[in-house]
Scaffold this active site. Structure first.
Site, PDB file in Angstrom:
ATOM      1  N   GLY A   8       0.812  -1.212   0.000  1.00 28.81           N
ATOM      2  CA  GLY A   8       0.000   0.000   0.000  1.00 28.81           C
ATOM      3  C   GLY A   8       0.842   1.257   0.000  1.00 28.81           C
ATOM      4  O   GLY A   8       0.560   2.212   0.734  1.00 28.81           O
ATOM      5  N   TYR A 152     -14.835  -2.603  10.498  1.00 32.34           N
ATOM      6  CA  TYR A 152     -13.474  -2.046  10.433  1.00 32.34           C
ATOM      7  C   TYR A 152     -12.744  -2.294  11.745  1.00 32.34           C
ATOM      8  O   TYR A 152     -11.591  -2.744  11.748  1.00 32.34           O
ATOM      9  CB  TYR A 152     -13.515  -0.543  10.123  1.00 32.34           C
ATOM     10  CG  TYR A 152     -12.144   0.086  10.189  1.00 32.34           C
ATOM     11  CD1 TYR A 152     -11.184  -0.212   9.239  1.00 32.34           C
ATOM     12  CD2 TYR A 152     -11.798   0.956  11.226  1.00 32.34           C
ATOM     13  CE1 TYR A 152      -9.902   0.333   9.307  1.00 32.34           C
ATOM     14  CE2 TYR A 152     -10.530   1.508  11.300  1.00 32.34           C
ATOM     15  CZ  TYR A 152      -9.588   1.194  10.339  1.00 32.34           C
ATOM     16  OH  TYR A 152      -8.324   1.735  10.423  1.00 32.34           O
TER      17      TYR A 152
END
Length: 251
Positions: A8, A152
């Site tokens: 990422g 999350y």
């Protein structure tokens, strides 16, 4: 020189880490889904810091792409010293009874399964060297659940648990494992969570000064450059005006 693999790396903490380690002479393997951003970052870092950068474009959610791409890199690049499992995201902010299945899948597949796919591929390289350091990006959401954060928060709690498990399992191989849990940070995180709604994303940070990507990268670099006998296992970092995942002092 040492090699750092960062997932990422095209934005946020990952990009900030790439710049921090490159500025200190590390060679880099950078991964991400956006080929143009990877190539631009490669060019920038190689020109500015006279290092080597290997860009790899794949989605960590794709187990076959992860294993095939990483296993195909030249052998000299497999001498990875530090793995930074940074790829992750939040998608949506709804109560548990209104959440979108597709959002849940993206978060679980990226934050948990993606981390596992990359780690499972790279750990044998570290074991073969008898050393290494894995740094997993968690969140204050791993430590405290908040309203509408349900899935999350669950994925980041999983990162917390997996980091503890890695530390135990890899103890005989002298491999360090560190979980770094940032609080509110002004990156692309909120824009992604609110699916491109820049106004809603901006409101998240009103009334206080959040962390920057560079703040987290500096902390990760510190953890990664301690003496060989020192390992920070778990670290929570917030801005001054945030106490935990829930409490903020806003002006």
């Amino acid at each position: 020189m040492a090699i750092v693999l960062i997932t990422g790396a095209t934005s946020g903490f990952g990009e900030a880490c790439a710049k921090k380690f490159a500025a200190n002479g590390y060679d880099l393997i950078i991964t991400g889904r956006r080929a143009e951003r990877l190539q631009l970052l490669q060019q920038q870092l190689e020109q500015q810091h006279n290092i080597k950068v290997l860009p790899l474009c794949f989605d960590v959610r794709d187990e076959k792409a992860v294993t095939a791409t990483l296993n195909a890199i030249p052998e000299q690049w497999k001498a990875v010293d530090i793995l930074i499992n940074n790829a992750g995201l939040a998608m949506g902010a709804s109560s548990i009874d209104q959440g979108e299945f597709s959002d849940w899948d993206v978060m679980i597949d990226t934050n948990v399964k993606g981390l596992l796919y990359v780690s499972r591929t790279v750990i044998p390289w570290l074991k073969a060297q008898g050393k290494g350091h894995i740094i997993n990006l968690g969140s204050t959401a791993a430590k405290q659940v908040y309203a509408n954060g349900n899935v999350y928060c669950a994925t980041k709690a999983a990162v917390d648990s997996l980091s503890q498990a890695m530390r135990i399992d890899l103890l005989p191989y002298r491999i360090k494992v560190t979980a770094v849990h940032p609080g509110a940070a002004q990156t692309e995180f909120a824009v992604v969570r609110f699916k491109g709604d820049a106004e809603k994303a901006g409101n998240v940070y009103k009334g206080f000064t959040p962390l920057r990507g560079e703040d987290v990268a500096d902390t990760i670099y510190y953890c990664a450059t301690l003496p060989a006998h020192v390992c920070i296992n778990d670290l929570v970092i917030t801005c001054l005006q945030q106490a935990n995942a829930y409490y903020f002092q806003k002006e």
